[in-house]
Design a protein around this motif. Structure first.
Motif, mmCIF file in Angstrom:
data_model
loop_
_atom_site.group_PDB
_atom_site.id
_atom_site.type_symbol
_atom_site.label_atom_id
_atom_site.label_comp_id
_atom_site.label_asym_id
_atom_site.label_seq_id
_atom_site.Cartn_x
_atom_site.Cartn_y
_atom_site.Cartn_z
ATOM 1 N N TYR A 35 0.836 -1.209 0.000
ATOM 2 C CA TYR A 35 0.000 0.000 0.000
ATOM 3 C C TYR A 35 0.868 1.255 0.000
ATOM 4 N N LYS A 36 0.341 2.299 -0.616
ATOM 5 C CA LYS A 36 1.029 3.583 -0.655
ATOM 6 C C LYS A 36 0.724 4.340 0.639
ATOM 7 N N PRO A 37 1.716 4.567 1.493
ATOM 8 C CA PRO A 37 1.437 5.191 2.793
ATOM 9 C C PRO A 37 0.860 6.583 2.673
ATOM 10 N N GLU A 38 1.284 7.330 1.656
ATOM 11 C CA GLU A 38 0.813 8.703 1.527
ATOM 12 C C GLU A 38 -0.678 8.784 1.223
ATOM 13 N N THR A 39 -1.247 7.706 0.676
ATOM 14 C CA THR A 39 -2.687 7.698 0.390
ATOM 15 C C THR A 39 -3.440 6.745 1.312
ATOM 16 N N PHE A 40 -2.953 5.508 1.433
ATOM 17 C CA PHE A 40 -3.693 4.518 2.220
ATOM 18 C C PHE A 40 -3.678 4.840 3.707
ATOM 19 N N GLU A 41 -2.484 5.127 4.249
ATOM 20 C CA GLU A 41 -2.402 5.434 5.671
ATOM 21 C C GLU A 41 -3.112 6.745 5.997
ATOM 22 N N SER A 42 -3.069 7.695 5.068
ATOM 23 C CA SER A 42 -3.811 8.945 5.271
ATOM 24 C C SER A 42 -5.305 8.678 5.301
ATOM 25 N N LEU A 43 -5.754 7.761 4.459
ATOM 26 C CA LEU A 43 -7.162 7.378 4.452
ATOM 27 C C LEU A 43 -7.560 6.744 5.784
ATOM 28 N N ALA A 44 -6.718 5.859 6.290
ATOM 29 C CA ALA A 44 -6.984 5.213 7.581
ATOM 30 C C ALA A 44 -6.997 6.239 8.709
ATOM 31 N N TYR A 45 -6.065 7.191 8.644
ATOM 32 C CA TYR A 45 -5.973 8.240 9.663
ATOM 33 C C TYR A 45 -7.251 9.082 9.698
ATOM 34 N N LYS A 46 -7.693 9.535 8.534
ATOM 35 C CA LYS A 46 -8.892 10.376 8.469
ATOM 36 C C LYS A 46 -10.132 9.607 8.929
ATOM 37 N N GLY A 47 -10.204 8.334 8.520
ATOM 38 C CA GLY A 47 -11.341 7.519 8.950
ATOM 39 C C GLY A 47 -11.373 7.319 10.451
ATOM 40 N N THR A 48 -10.205 7.142 11.050
ATOM 41 C CA THR A 48 -10.125 6.940 12.501
ATOM 42 C C THR A 48 -10.556 8.199 13.245
ATOM 43 N N ILE A 49 -10.116 9.357 12.769
ATOM 44 C CA ILE A 49 -10.502 10.617 13.418
ATOM 45 C C ILE A 49 -12.018 10.810 13.357
ATOM 46 N N LYS A 50 -12.616 10.509 12.222
ATOM 47 C CA LYS A 50 -14.074 10.653 12.096
ATOM 48 C C LYS A 50 -14.798 9.763 13.095
ATOM 49 N N LYS A 51 -14.305 8.561 13.290
ATOM 50 C CA LYS A 51 -14.932 7.657 14.271
ATOM 51 C C LYS A 51 -14.763 8.204 15.690
ATOM 52 N N LEU A 52 -13.586 8.777 15.979
ATOM 53 C CA LEU A 52 -13.366 9.350 17.312
ATOM 54 C C LEU A 52 -14.340 10.496 17.579
ATOM 55 N N VAL A 53 -14.568 11.317 16.564
ATOM 56 C CA VAL A 53 -15.427 12.492 16.747
ATOM 57 C C VAL A 53 -16.903 12.112 16.752
ATOM 58 N N TYR A 54 -17.337 11.383 15.745
ATOM 59 C CA TYR A 54 -18.772 11.138 15.567
ATOM 60 C C TYR A 54 -19.296 9.928 16.335
ATOM 61 N N ASN A 55 -18.407 8.993 16.679
ATOM 62 C CA ASN A 55 -18.864 7.802 17.395
ATOM 63 C C ASN A 55 -18.452 7.794 18.861
ATOM 64 N N LEU A 56 -17.311 8.427 19.171
ATOM 65 C CA LEU A 56 -16.790 8.347 20.537
ATOM 66 C C LEU A 56 -16.769 9.693 21.245
ATOM 67 N N GLY A 57 -17.300 10.737 20.624
ATOM 68 C CA GLY A 57 -17.509 12.002 21.316
ATOM 69 C C GLY A 57 -16.311 12.891 21.491
ATOM 70 N N TYR A 58 -15.268 12.738 20.692
ATOM 71 C CA TYR A 58 -14.099 13.615 20.797
ATOM 72 C C TYR A 58 -14.394 14.963 20.136
ATOM 73 N N PRO A 59 -13.662 16.018 20.507
ATOM 74 C CA PRO A 59 -13.933 17.364 19.975
ATOM 75 C C PRO A 59 -13.820 17.419 18.444
ATOM 76 N N HIS A 60 -14.655 18.252 17.823
ATOM 77 C CA HIS A 60 -14.649 18.411 16.369
ATOM 78 C C HIS A 60 -13.349 19.037 15.866
ATOM 79 N N GLU A 61 -12.602 19.637 16.767
ATOM 80 C CA GLU A 61 -11.326 20.239 16.397
ATOM 81 C C GLU A 61 -10.379 19.218 15.756
ATOM 82 N N LEU A 62 -10.534 17.944 16.131
ATOM 83 C CA LEU A 62 -9.667 16.894 15.604
ATOM 84 C C LEU A 62 -9.803 16.750 14.084
ATOM 85 N N LEU A 63 -10.953 17.124 13.555
ATOM 86 C CA LEU A 63 -11.194 16.976 12.118
ATOM 87 C C LEU A 63 -10.261 17.859 11.288
ATOM 88 N N LYS A 64 -9.654 18.865 11.914
ATOM 89 C CA LYS A 64 -8.737 19.761 11.203
ATOM 90 C C LYS A 64 -7.296 19.242 11.208
#
Length: 601
Positions: A121-150
């Motif tokens: 896998y290409k880290p610059e795209t695949f790992e970035s995709l995993a990173y963004k997906g994880t942050i969204k789950k933290l914010v929308y599913n686990l109640g972390y601040p929306h600031e993380l989305l930035k």
């Protein structure tokens, strides 16, 4: 440096994306021992690696000829050992390195993991995709601040072999003896005193294992390690922002839960499935390697934790070029290169024979699962119709999927695989994977399979080792100079303390002592500065992957212990004969270096 004038045409058979260069006349430096290799039988062709790229490119030199740009035509077929124009001159970064003797003539089956082994896998795209997906789950599913989305992700920051201290919020790199050499709290480096206070002054040595620590031993883990470091800094700099009771360990647990949610709902794999070329390196050498192994009389198998639908998409993408050349267009044509495919294997539990998970045969076209008894289809209740096994293309390959029972956490049973491949001894199997724990350690310790670890980072590491060999010699010289000065200092101090001297002698000795101490400090600073510069050449934060100071790193120690072979990419196997006898280099102990004239590392 000598030069020759020629016209250049560059093409790559293994580059992730096609490269096209206009033909032009240039003065080309003659190849150095490392940067290029010339074909003794064809002086009009050399192979050269451009710095910053990780692949070798074929250069045709047409002397005194004028040509038109090729327009980026089809690339050449990837090289296998039997057709290599370079004989035994395999580029350093492509070599297969041996820890334990392995005679390939004794191997009857070669198995592969898929993710980060066959599919890089290409880290610059695949790992970035995993990173963004994880942050969204933290914010929308686990109640972390929306600031993380930035937040943004630096995919080059973390490396394999690190250890996360969940309780303290620290990221550690240690040597093979488990001494912490580099430590960061979030993104802030700990001082030597802080490191010693936390990890050096204990009555019982810490094992640095679960549940208090997390091992970053797979490329999949780099994004979550980076996010954990960001959360540590965020918590320290914004007290009261996170819910009360959320400590560092709780944050890590939430990150892991968010990662699991991303995988469970299929978000990541759906994105990859829609556009594989954006996330997976296009390695055209995989099919020739598999063909070579099968032509040599060996069975090949695939054991992956990915489920059948995703496995089929990835493998279809990786084999599409050769499948089209072979004149077969079925989306299951890649199955012709395997005898058995097992998906959803739930490694490392798969390697334990005591695990009794249900094994289902897969119907490729529909993805339907047929219940089996050790691989044999079972008649369905109330049906008189006999079930024909789904054997894939040309009745060659059988596909299975493991489904764990509700009371079994880790699914899988390797005994099924041994039966399907008629394996009589576990030492007849070579398994190739990228995960020290999930692929290599368990298959080696539990089963006794022979193992090969894929370490993509190794290619660049080997190249830098070659380029920086003079710096390493300088470091050895400075270290010896430090030892010599310290020995002289000890002699002077001993003489002043225990021997009788007159006033003049004593004054001279004290003057010599002061000069030596000044000299020692100058050499110490020069040595430390040279070490730091070498460290940063490999990675600005963590240094060399396989070293921590003068000691092998914890990661290197695991590679040495559990991987019979290791290399930078799986297709490097095709650069060697399938009947090769791999032999390790000689081991040396410190007392042998001077006796045998071998320099100390």
């Amino acid at each position: 440096m000598q030069f020759l004038t020629c016209s250049l045409s560059l093409s790559s058979s293994s580059s992730p994306s096609p490269l096209s260069f206009s033909l032009y006349t240039t003065r080309l430096p003659l190849p150095s021992p490392f940067a290029a290799s010339a074909d003794d039988r064809d002086r009009d062709r050399i192979r050269i690696r451009c710095r910053g790229f990780s692949h070798w490119y074929s250069i045709r030199m047409d002397h005194n000829k004028s040509q038109q740009p090729s327009g980026g035509g089809a690339s050449e077929d990837p090289c296998i050992w039997s057709s290599s124009v370079d004989g035994n001159r395999i580029p350093m970064g492509k070599k297969v390195f041996c820890n334990r003797s392995l005679n390939m003539k004794n191997i009857v089956a070669v198995g592969f993991d898929m993710d980060y082994t066959l599919a890089q896998y290409k880290p610059e795209t695949f790992e970035s995709l995993a990173y963004k997906g994880t942050i969204k789950k933290l914010v929308y599913n686990l109640g972390y601040p929306h600031e993380l989305l930035k937040w943004s992700f630096d995919w080059k920051y973390m490396v394999r072999g690190l250890v996360l201290d969940k309780k303290r919020g620290n990221i550690l790199k240690m040597d093979r003896h488990k001494y912490v050499k580099i430590a960061y709290h979030g993104f802030t480096e700990l001082t030597k005193e802080e490191k010693v206070g936390m990890y050096g002054h204990t009555l019982i040595r810490d094992s640095f294992d679960e549940p208090d620590y997390a091992l970053i031993d797979t490329l999949f883990s780099l994004a979550e390690a980076y996010l954990f470091a960001q959360l540590v800094d965020f918590k320290d700099n914004n007290p009261g922002t996170l819910p009360s009771g959320v400590d560092y360990a709780h944050m890590y647990k939430d990150v892991r839960a968010a990662v699991d949610l991303c995988h469970r709902d299929g978000t990541l794999k759906q994105m990859v499935a829609e556009d594989p070329k954006s996330y997976i390196n296009d390695d055209t050498g995989i099919v020739p390697m598999l063909k070579m192994l099968r032509d040599s009389g060996r069975s090949t198998f695939l054991v992956t934790n990915s489920l059948w639908d995703y496995t089929n998409i990835v493998m279809t993408f990786l084999s599409r070029t050769h499948v089209e050349k072979d004149g077969t267009s079925s989306k299951f044509s890649w199955l012709q290169y395997f005898d058995v495919v097992i998906t959803g294997s739930a490694k490392p539990g798969f390697f334990h024979e005591e695990n009794r998970a249900n094994l289902f045969e897969v119907v490729p076209e529909s993805g339907m699962l047929i219940n089996t008894d050790n691989g044999t289809p079972m008649a369905q209740v109330g049906s008189n119709i006999s079930i024909v096994p789904a054997k894939g293309l040309n009745n060659a390959c059988r596909i299975f999927q493991v489904r764990a029972s509700s009371d079994i956490v880790m699914g899988g049973n390797v005994a099924h695989l041994h039966k399907l491949l008629n394996i009589e001894s576990s030492s007849q199997v070579l398994y190739v994977g990228d995960h020290i724990y999930g692929d290599i350690l368990r298959s080696k310790k539990v089963l006794g399979w022979r193992t090969m670890l894929v370490v993509p980072e190794l290619e660049r590491e080997v190249e830098l080792l070659w380029e920086l060999r003079d710096t390493r010699r300088q470091l050895r010289s400075l270290r010896k100079e430090r030892d010599d000065i310290e020995d002289r200092l000890h002699h002077l101090k001993w003489s002043l303390k225990f021997e009788v001297h007159d006033a003049e002698q004593k004054e001279q000795l004290q003057s010599d002592l002061q000069k030596l101490e000044t000299q020692r400090e100058e050499v110490r600073r020069a040595h430390q500065q040279a070490q730091l510069e070498l460290h940063k050449e490999f990675h600005c934060v963590w240094g060399q992957l396989m070293k921590t100071g003068y000691q092998n790193s914890r990661f290197a120690h695991q590679v040495e212990r559990f991987a019979c072979l290791y290399t930078s990419e799986v297709t490097n196997l095709s650069l060697y004969s399938p009947d090769r006898y791999y032999r390790p280099s000689e081991d040396f102990m410190p007392h042998e270096f001077d006796v045998l004239g071998v320099y100390s590392p």
